[in-house]
Design a protein around this motif. Structure first.
Motif, mmCIF file in Angstrom:
data_model
loop_
_atom_site.group_PDB
_atom_site.id
_atom_site.type_symbol
_atom_site.label_atom_id
_atom_site.label_comp_id
_atom_site.label_asym_id
_atom_site.label_seq_id
_atom_site.Cartn_x
_atom_site.Cartn_y
_atom_site.Cartn_z
ATOM 1 N N GLU A 2 0.845 -1.187 0.000
ATOM 2 C CA GLU A 2 0.000 0.000 0.000
ATOM 3 C C GLU A 2 0.881 1.237 0.000
ATOM 4 O OE1 GLU A 2 -3.032 -0.209 2.971
ATOM 5 O OE2 GLU A 2 -3.496 1.930 2.753
ATOM 6 N N ASP A 3 0.533 2.201 -0.825
ATOM 7 C CA ASP A 3 1.218 3.494 -0.806
ATOM 8 C C ASP A 3 0.148 4.573 -0.727
ATOM 9 O OD1 ASP A 3 2.504 5.849 -1.182
ATOM 10 O OD2 ASP A 3 3.574 5.252 -3.006
ATOM 11 N N PRO A 4 -0.137 5.026 0.512
ATOM 12 C CA PRO A 4 -1.219 6.010 0.687
ATOM 13 C C PRO A 4 -0.944 7.310 -0.056
ATOM 14 C CG PRO A 4 -0.421 5.164 2.800
ATOM 15 C CD PRO A 4 0.550 4.706 1.762
ATOM 16 N N GLY A 5 0.283 7.507 -0.497
ATOM 17 C CA GLY A 5 0.622 8.734 -1.213
ATOM 18 C C GLY A 5 0.076 8.765 -2.632
ATOM 19 N N LEU A 6 -0.280 7.602 -3.160
ATOM 20 C CA LEU A 6 -0.820 7.581 -4.524
ATOM 21 C C LEU A 6 -2.306 7.973 -4.495
ATOM 22 C CD1 LEU A 6 0.813 4.322 -5.924
ATOM 23 C CD2 LEU A 6 1.389 6.680 -6.517
ATOM 24 N N GLY A 7 -2.782 8.536 -5.572
ATOM 25 C CA GLY A 7 -4.179 8.980 -5.641
ATOM 26 C C GLY A 7 -5.119 7.812 -5.864
ATOM 27 N N PRO A 8 -6.438 8.095 -5.847
ATOM 28 C CA PRO A 8 -7.408 7.039 -6.111
ATOM 29 C C PRO A 8 -7.178 6.406 -7.484
ATOM 30 C CG PRO A 8 -8.478 9.207 -5.933
ATOM 31 C CD PRO A 8 -7.055 9.382 -5.565
ATOM 32 N N GLU A 9 -7.229 5.097 -7.539
ATOM 33 C CA GLU A 9 -7.125 4.307 -8.779
ATOM 34 C C GLU A 9 -5.721 4.327 -9.400
ATOM 35 O OE1 GLU A 9 -11.270 4.282 -10.946
ATOM 36 O OE2 GLU A 9 -10.582 6.367 -10.860
ATOM 37 N N ALA A 10 -4.794 5.037 -8.782
ATOM 38 C CA ALA A 10 -3.429 5.123 -9.336
ATOM 39 C C ALA A 10 -2.613 3.907 -8.904
ATOM 40 C CB ALA A 10 -2.758 6.402 -8.855
ATOM 41 N N TYR A 11 -1.553 3.630 -9.633
ATOM 42 C CA TYR A 11 -0.688 2.513 -9.270
ATOM 43 C C TYR A 11 0.712 2.728 -9.835
ATOM 44 C CZ TYR A 11 -1.217 0.955 -14.121
ATOM 45 O OH TYR A 11 -1.189 0.912 -15.486
ATOM 46 N N ALA A 12 1.643 2.016 -9.253
ATOM 47 C CA ALA A 12 2.975 1.907 -9.842
ATOM 48 C C ALA A 12 3.285 0.418 -9.933
ATOM 49 C CB ALA A 12 4.004 2.624 -8.976
ATOM 50 N N LEU A 13 3.942 0.050 -11.025
ATOM 51 C CA LEU A 13 4.233 -1.354 -11.325
ATOM 52 C C LEU A 13 5.694 -1.440 -11.755
ATOM 53 C CD1 LEU A 13 3.280 -4.280 -12.243
ATOM 54 C CD2 LEU A 13 2.593 -3.212 -14.392
ATOM 55 N N THR A 14 6.463 -2.238 -11.029
ATOM 56 C CA THR A 14 7.867 -2.408 -11.389
ATOM 57 C C THR A 14 8.126 -3.877 -11.654
ATOM 58 O OG1 THR A 14 8.425 -0.617 -9.889
ATOM 59 C CG2 THR A 14 10.249 -1.949 -10.676
ATOM 60 N N PRO A 54 7.949 -8.191 -19.839
ATOM 61 C CA PRO A 54 9.200 -7.452 -20.007
ATOM 62 C C PRO A 54 9.526 -6.617 -18.767
ATOM 63 C CG PRO A 54 7.430 -6.402 -21.239
ATOM 64 C CD PRO A 54 6.871 -7.683 -20.697
ATOM 65 N N CYS A 55 10.796 -6.521 -18.437
ATOM 66 C CA CYS A 55 11.191 -5.685 -17.309
ATOM 67 C C CYS A 55 10.952 -4.214 -17.636
ATOM 68 C CB CYS A 55 12.666 -5.905 -16.963
ATOM 69 S SG CYS A 55 12.939 -7.523 -16.214
ATOM 70 N N GLY A 56 10.631 -3.465 -16.585
ATOM 71 C CA GLY A 56 10.394 -2.036 -16.787
ATOM 72 C C GLY A 56 9.542 -1.486 -15.665
ATOM 73 N N ARG A 57 9.046 -0.275 -15.888
ATOM 74 C CA ARG A 57 8.254 0.374 -14.846
ATOM 75 C C ARG A 57 7.087 1.143 -15.473
ATOM 76 N NH1 ARG A 57 8.064 1.940 -9.639
ATOM 77 N NH2 ARG A 57 7.421 4.076 -9.202
ATOM 78 N N VAL A 58 5.940 1.092 -14.800
ATOM 79 C CA VAL A 58 4.767 1.855 -15.227
ATOM 80 C C VAL A 58 4.293 2.690 -14.039
ATOM 81 C CG1 VAL A 58 2.399 1.741 -16.132
ATOM 82 C CG2 VAL A 58 4.061 -0.016 -16.796
ATOM 83 N N GLU A 59 4.051 3.975 -14.281
ATOM 84 C CA GLU A 59 3.400 4.819 -13.267
ATOM 85 C C GLU A 59 2.145 5.363 -13.925
ATOM 86 O OE1 GLU A 59 6.074 7.804 -11.776
ATOM 87 O OE2 GLU A 59 7.550 6.273 -11.259
ATOM 88 N N ASP A 60 1.028 5.191 -13.242
ATOM 89 C CA ASP A 60 -0.216 5.443 -13.967
ATOM 90 C C ASP A 60 -1.308 5.972 -13.036
ATOM 91 O OD1 ASP A 60 -1.718 5.520 -16.256
ATOM 92 O OD2 ASP A 60 -2.014 3.353 -16.426
ATOM 93 N N ALA A 61 -2.184 6.789 -13.596
ATOM 94 C CA ALA A 61 -3.347 7.319 -12.871
ATOM 95 C C ALA A 61 -4.356 7.790 -13.906
ATOM 96 C CB ALA A 61 -2.935 8.480 -11.973
ATOM 97 N N PRO A 62 -5.641 7.730 -13.568
ATOM 98 C CA PRO A 62 -6.659 8.112 -14.568
ATOM 99 C C PRO A 62 -6.782 9.622 -14.749
ATOM 100 C CG PRO A 62 -7.708 7.500 -12.502
ATOM 101 C CD PRO A 62 -6.241 7.254 -12.304
ATOM 102 N N GLY A 63 -7.135 10.016 -15.973
ATOM 103 C CA GLY A 63 -7.423 11.415 -16.256
ATOM 104 C C GLY A 63 -8.828 11.802 -15.810
ATOM 105 N N PHE A 64 -9.766 10.865 -15.923
ATOM 106 C CA PHE A 64 -11.151 11.126 -15.512
ATOM 107 C C PHE A 64 -11.577 10.087 -14.483
ATOM 108 C CE2 PHE A 64 -11.606 13.071 -19.875
ATOM 109 C CZ PHE A 64 -11.865 14.360 -19.427
ATOM 110 N N SER A 65 -12.423 10.542 -13.534
ATOM 111 C CA SER A 65 -12.896 9.599 -12.509
ATOM 112 C C SER A 65 -14.115 8.808 -12.997
ATOM 113 C CB SER A 65 -13.231 10.346 -11.220
ATOM 114 O OG SER A 65 -14.254 11.292 -11.451
ATOM 115 N N TRP A 66 -14.843 9.320 -14.006
ATOM 116 C CA TRP A 66 -16.033 8.608 -14.536
ATOM 117 C C TRP A 66 -15.702 8.122 -15.940
ATOM 118 C CZ3 TRP A 66 -21.335 9.011 -12.338
ATOM 119 C CH2 TRP A 66 -22.284 8.313 -13.098
#
Ligand code: TNX
Length: 553
Positions: free
Chosen positions: A67-79, A124-136
């Motif tokens: 858990e990373d409470p610093g990330l916003g709703p629906e956001a994630y990081a994947l390594t 594949p190795c790598g990293r994704v940082e992601d969050a939605p532009g719209f909530s609906w």
């Protein structure tokens, strides 16, 4: 690690905010362990059903979730590194979307329902940082005109989840059918849920009918199941009971609720706008409040409840002495004011149960909405902007390009659509919050949604054809918050292999397969009969008119 979307990360759809491609790959073997807090780890496991991942300790885990409470709703990081996969998210939705991204990084076989031997389960190795532009990020199913069995709804939820779509708007009642059980008013589903036949002729033709009964409804237990299934996949069900117009099915069951209570009503076997309308008297408000409560209790948590408000013919209100007297007693000047007052009463009742009301744009033009009401401007950008400027949250739902009941091409090879044409490229180019609007107006656009009105969607196969791949483009703009990036079509090409694995009968980019065509009979599309641009022009004019309650098509 190199930045950008080269290498193994360049086929993701919708496009993540940031991807970095590394060297090498990691394996996620079927049955591998996922570690981490249960709500997040379970969400990841659910996003990768075919792998049968198991909960367990970090020491043995192939996927470690934190858990990373610093990330916003629906956001994630994947390594993804040689020693395994790490996911961080603040909520289960974020973890679920990390899982969906991981699924897209696996071979397309990850979209099948069982393991196919010989698949190499590497990412594949790598990293994704992601969050939605719209909530609906919505999909709308019109289960009133054509009933979709529960299995189709659950399947749609799976497909929405794979595209990071998160609002399923269920249009549960219209002139042609009432689709949910009521224990308080059982005639709603007993009488209102079926019709003896359905029109097959096109605009301007002599009416012809299929003479095949059509019907079905969800039990309250079905609704509970659908909502729970959706919730586990980060999808919120938004029920719609469209009132006070589009009321033939309710009135076939309970004619006493009509503005003309002595009239006999039937569940309609044809399309278009009907004059059948509920009365706005207190008995109707009580009736609807009871029905809304039944539906809400079945769904569980109901943050949004849609009450329609579109395409009302108010002539029967004006002609009724009782309704006119009631209007006068409330000090209201016009039937339009009464329309606004009626919807406001219902919205207040919903607010008392913790639900925000959603309406089509006619209800906004009528005035008097609660400030927290969400507006769906189907008649275009202009009325959407006015709603946003008035301080309403807005979900962009314009006919062009978000009505997927329109054909993809003005071609007789298409199966019949309401009109033409709305293409994948049209959807991909759409800006739900137009750059020309003021910043505060743009900030009111909370999302975008595609509509699958089902007058011309006879079954689940036709639904697949209409929904995808335009739904992929909708998911792209909904998640990224604006028109698709220029590499969209290339990513879509790879993505279609995932839909093939899933078993989706989408429309190939080159046009329908021979058996997806409309044939020579009544399912053939009539090119140019109704041009979507003409419809938009007409709707825009109507939405400008003072008489907002005038029916629009
Ligand atoms: C308008 S959009 C309608 C629906 C039809 C649709 C067909 C709206 C609020 N009403 O009743 O199914 O057009 O495209």
């Amino acid at each position: 690690m190199g930045f950008g979307i080269i290498g193994g990360m360049d086929h993701l759809l919708p496009r993540p905010r940031l991807t970095e491609t590394g060297a090498g790959s990691a394996e996620i073997a079927p049955g591998s362990v996922v570690s981490g807090p249960a709500p997040l780890a379970d969400a990841v496991r659910l996003a990768l059903p075919v792998l049968g991942l198991r909960p367990g300790d970090a020491a043995t885990a192939a996927v470690r979730v934190a858990e990373d409470p610093g990330l916003g709703p629906e956001a994630y990081a994947l390594t993804i590194a040689g020693d395994g996969v790490r996911i961080t998210a603040a909520d289960p939705a974020g973890a679920f979307y990390a899982g969906q991204t991981l699924r897209q990084l696996l071979p397309a076989e990850a979209f099948r329902s069982a393991l196919v031997p010989g698949t190499s389960w590497t990412v594949p190795c790598g990293r994704v940082e992601d969050a939605p532009g719209f909530s609906w990020r919505g999909a709308h199913l019109d289960v009133a005109r054509t009933f979709l069995p529960k299995r189709e709804v659950l399947r749609m939820i799976d497909l929405m989840a794979a595209h990071k779509l998160n609002r399923l708007h269920l249009h549960l009642a219209d002139d042609q059918g009432w689709r949910v059980e009521s224990r308080a008013f059982p005639l709603l589903h007993e009488v209102g849920s079926h019709r003896p036949r359905t029109i097959t002729s096109h605009r301007g033709e002599e009416p012809a009918f299929d003479d095949v009964p059509h019907g079905g409804h969800y039990t309250l237990a079905d609704l509970t199941e659908i909502a729970a299934y959706a919730r586990a996949r980060a999808v919120t069900v938004v029920p719609e009971i469209d009132v006070p117009g589009h009321a033939s099915a309710v009135l076939a069951a309970y004619p006493a609720l009509a503005a003309r209570p002595r009239e006999r009503y039937e569940v309609l076997d044809r399309w278009g706008i009907s004059p059948a309308i509920l009365s706005p008297l207190p008995a109707t408000v009580d009736f609807l409040t009871t029905v809304f409560a039944e539906i809400s209790d079945a769904l569980g948590d109901v943050p949004y409840f849609h009450i329609g408000g579109d395409e009302c013919v108010l002539d029967d209100w004006a002609a009724s002495a009782e309704i006119s007297a009631y209007q006068a007693s409330l000090g209201l000047e016009s039937v339009g004011d009464l329309h606004a007052w009626f919807l406001r009463r219902l919205a207040d009742a919903l607010a008392g149960r913790g639900s925000r009301t959603v309406v089509w744009d006619e209800a906004f033009v009528s005035g008097g909405l609660r400030p927290d009401t969400i507006v769906m401007p189907w008649r275009g950008e202009h009325v959407g902007r006015r709603a946003a400027a008035a301080g309403h949250d807005v979900v962009a739902t314009p006919v062009f390009p978000m009505y997927f009941d329109y054909a993809e091409a003005a071609s007789p090879e298409e199966p019949a659509g309401l009109g033409d044409a709305i293409t994948v490229a049209d959807v991909a180019a759409f800006a739900p919050a137009p750059p020309a609007w003021l910043e505060e107006e743009r900030a009111r656009v909370v999302g975008v949604q595609f509509q699958l009105w089902s007058e011309h969607i006879p079954d689940g196969r036709a639904l697949d054809y209409r929904a995808w791949p335009r739904g992929c483009a909708a998911a792209e703009i909904a998640w990224t918050g604006g028109p698709a990036a220029e590499d969209f079509l290339r990513r879509l090409d790879a993505h279609l292999a995932r839909l093939d694995a899933f078993g989706v009968e989408y429309r190939p980019l080159s046009g329908p397969r021979p058996w997806q065509r409309g044939g020579a009979g009544w399912r053939r599309h009539r090119p140019g009969d109704v041009a979507v641009q003409d419809v938009m022009r007409h709707l825009h004019e109507l939405s400008q008119s003072a008489d907002s309650t005038r029916p629009s098509m």
